[in-house]
Write a protein that holds these residues in place. Structure first.
Motif, PDB file in Angstrom:
ATOM      1  N   GLY A   3       0.822  -1.199   0.000  1.00 51.70           N
ATOM      2  CA  GLY A   3       0.000   0.000   0.000  1.00 51.70           C
ATOM      3  C   GLY A   3       0.850   1.240   0.000  1.00 51.70           C
ATOM      4  O   GLY A   3       2.073   1.201  -0.143  1.00 51.70           O
ATOM      5  N   TYR A 105      -6.098   5.694  -2.822  1.00 49.24           N
ATOM      6  CA  TYR A 105      -5.659   4.822  -1.744  1.00 49.24           C
ATOM      7  C   TYR A 105      -4.757   5.633  -0.815  1.00 49.24           C
ATOM      8  O   TYR A 105      -3.777   6.220  -1.265  1.00 49.24           O
ATOM      9  CB  TYR A 105      -4.906   3.619  -2.299  1.00 49.24           C
ATOM     10  CG  TYR A 105      -5.780   2.706  -3.127  1.00 49.24           C
ATOM     11  CD1 TYR A 105      -5.963   2.926  -4.487  1.00 49.24           C
ATOM     12  CD2 TYR A 105      -6.443   1.640  -2.536  1.00 49.24           C
ATOM     13  CE1 TYR A 105      -6.770   2.112  -5.247  1.00 49.24           C
ATOM     14  CE2 TYR A 105      -7.253   0.808  -3.294  1.00 49.24           C
ATOM     15  CZ  TYR A 105      -7.415   1.047  -4.649  1.00 49.24           C
ATOM     16  OH  TYR A 105      -8.224   0.236  -5.394  1.00 49.24           O
TER      17      TYR A 105
ATOM     18  N   TYR B  36     -14.989   6.585   3.383  1.00 49.72           N
ATOM     19  CA  TYR B  36     -13.728   6.021   3.853  1.00 49.72           C
ATOM     20  C   TYR B  36     -13.856   5.750   5.353  1.00 49.72           C
ATOM     21  O   TYR B  36     -14.589   6.432   6.065  1.00 49.72           O
ATOM     22  CB  TYR B  36     -12.565   6.988   3.621  1.00 49.72           C
ATOM     23  CG  TYR B  36     -12.068   7.067   2.192  1.00 49.72           C
ATOM     24  CD1 TYR B  36     -12.702   7.899   1.271  1.00 49.72           C
ATOM     25  CD2 TYR B  36     -10.978   6.327   1.770  1.00 49.72           C
ATOM     26  CE1 TYR B  36     -12.243   7.984  -0.042  1.00 49.72           C
ATOM     27  CE2 TYR B  36     -10.512   6.411   0.457  1.00 49.72           C
ATOM     28  CZ  TYR B  36     -11.157   7.244  -0.430  1.00 49.72           C
ATOM     29  OH  TYR B  36     -10.705   7.326  -1.732  1.00 49.72           O
ATOM     30  N   GLN B  38     -11.418   5.042   8.934  1.00 45.27           N
ATOM     31  CA  GLN B  38     -10.085   5.084   9.531  1.00 45.27           C
ATOM     32  C   GLN B  38     -10.114   4.361  10.863  1.00 45.27           C
ATOM     33  O   GLN B  38     -10.746   4.828  11.825  1.00 45.27           O
ATOM     34  CB  GLN B  38      -9.600   6.518   9.722  1.00 45.27           C
ATOM     35  CG  GLN B  38      -8.162   6.587  10.236  1.00 45.27           C
ATOM     36  CD  GLN B  38      -7.681   7.993  10.460  1.00 45.27           C
ATOM     37  OE1 GLN B  38      -8.464   8.932  10.609  1.00 45.27           O
ATOM     38  NE2 GLN B  38      -6.374   8.171  10.503  1.00 45.27           N
ATOM     39  N   ARG B  42      -4.325   3.688  11.724  1.00 48.06           N
ATOM     40  CA  ARG B  42      -4.308   3.222  10.343  1.00 48.06           C
ATOM     41  C   ARG B  42      -4.661   4.367   9.406  1.00 48.06           C
ATOM     42  O   ARG B  42      -5.171   5.404   9.820  1.00 48.06           O
ATOM     43  CB  ARG B  42      -5.316   2.081  10.161  1.00 48.06           C
ATOM     44  CG  ARG B  42      -5.099   0.892  11.072  1.00 48.06           C
ATOM     45  CD  ARG B  42      -3.915   0.054  10.636  1.00 48.06           C
ATOM     46  NE  ARG B  42      -4.125  -0.554   9.333  1.00 48.06           N
ATOM     47  CZ  ARG B  42      -4.778  -1.692   9.141  1.00 48.06           C
ATOM     48  NH1 ARG B  42      -5.305  -2.342  10.156  1.00 48.06           N
ATOM     49  NH2 ARG B  42      -4.912  -2.191   7.924  1.00 48.06           N
ATOM     50  N   GLN B  45      -9.265   3.914   4.696  1.00 43.43           N
ATOM     51  CA  GLN B  45      -9.546   2.782   3.819  1.00 43.43           C
ATOM     52  C   GLN B  45     -10.823   3.057   3.043  1.00 43.43           C
ATOM     53  O   GLN B  45     -11.830   3.460   3.629  1.00 43.43           O
ATOM     54  CB  GLN B  45      -9.706   1.497   4.631  1.00 43.43           C
ATOM     55  CG  GLN B  45      -8.438   1.029   5.318  1.00 43.43           C
ATOM     56  CD  GLN B  45      -8.653  -0.277   6.050  1.00 43.43           C
ATOM     57  OE1 GLN B  45      -9.453  -1.108   5.630  1.00 43.43           O
ATOM     58  NE2 GLN B  45      -7.946  -0.472   7.144  1.00 43.43           N
ATOM     59  N   SER B  60     -17.412  -2.643   1.141  1.00 46.58           N
ATOM     60  CA  SER B  60     -16.643  -3.594   1.943  1.00 46.58           C
ATOM     61  C   SER B  60     -17.259  -3.783   3.319  1.00 46.58           C
ATOM     62  O   SER B  60     -17.976  -2.912   3.821  1.00 46.58           O
ATOM     63  CB  SER B  60     -15.208  -3.085   2.102  1.00 46.58           C
ATOM     64  OG  SER B  60     -14.598  -2.827   0.855  1.00 46.58           O
TER      65      SER B  60
END
Lengths: 115, 116
Positions: A3, A105, B36, B38, B42, B45, B60
């Protein structure tokens, strides 16, 4: 595939010092973006590279911020000299294409604290 | 200029119950909307996106979002919440800047806490 990676994960510096943040995008992604989130506020766009060229740097706060992407691979964001209001989380993102449907991303971010 | 609003700073829901995280937007032209997530320590995503087509978008981790043009909303939903869904959720809209860049405009984020 690996990533988006960012280094360092956390940086604490004093006002007036210089800090350089690094971002390594996903391999093959020509588009690289920088965003920033100041505590409790929205994530704000800073700039966008297409390969090594700056496509849009309209979000850069002032001339204390300098972004580069030599060779179209990794990118650095330098803050010189740092001010207290520069504290926040700096996110890097990459995408394969500039098409509107392509998602970006994101990396884990660099938390910058200026004291 | 486009904008995104997430009216709730925090949402608490019991495990197993349905959850909704609200998002409204303001854009000129067609909206291109993203969610998104988080997780702690992290990065952001990608969960799901609406570009065109069916108003119900599936993403997802069992999440879905409903695009409502008349209400200019794009609420994130999940039928049964898990403790592991606890995270920070961001709604975003994508638009073309004057410089020709498809940049994201984010909401302030909503902290979701799922209580066991």
């Amino acid at each position: 595939e690996a990533g988006v990676t960012q280094f360092p994960s956390h940086s604490v510096i004093e006002k007036g010092q210089t800090v350089t943040l690094r971002c390594d995008p996903i391999s093959g992604h020509d588009n690289l973006y920088w965003y920033r989130r100041v505590m409790g506020k929205e994530i704000k766009f800073l700039l966008h590279f297409v390969k090594e060229s700056k496509q849009d740097e309209s979000g850069m706060p002032n001339n204390r911020f300098l972004a580069e992407r030599t060779g179209g691979t990794y990118s650095t964001l330098k803050v010189q000299p740092a001010e207290l209001e520069d504290s926040g989380v700096y996110f890097c993102a990459s995408s394969y294409s500039t098409g509107i449907s392509y998602e970006q991303y994101f990396g884990p971010g660099t938390r910058l604290t200026v004291t | 200029a486009q904008s995104v609003a997430q009216p709730e700073d925090q949402v608490n829901v019991a495990e197993g119950n349905p959850l909704t995280v609200k998002c409204t937007y303001s854009v000129s032209g067609n909206p291109y909307l993203f969610w998104y997530v988080q997780y702690p320590n992290r990065g952001l995503q990608f969960l799901l996106k609406y570009i065109t087509g069916d108003n119900l978008v599936k993403g997802s981790y069992g999440f879905e979002a409903e695009f409502n043009k008349s209400q200019t909303s794009f609420h994130l939903k999940k039928p049964s919440a898990l403790v592991s869904d606890s995270a920070l959720y961001f709604c975003a809209v994508r638009d073309l800047s004057e410089a020709g860049s498809y940049q994201l405009t984010f909401g302030k984020g909503t902290k979701l806490s799922v209580i066991p």
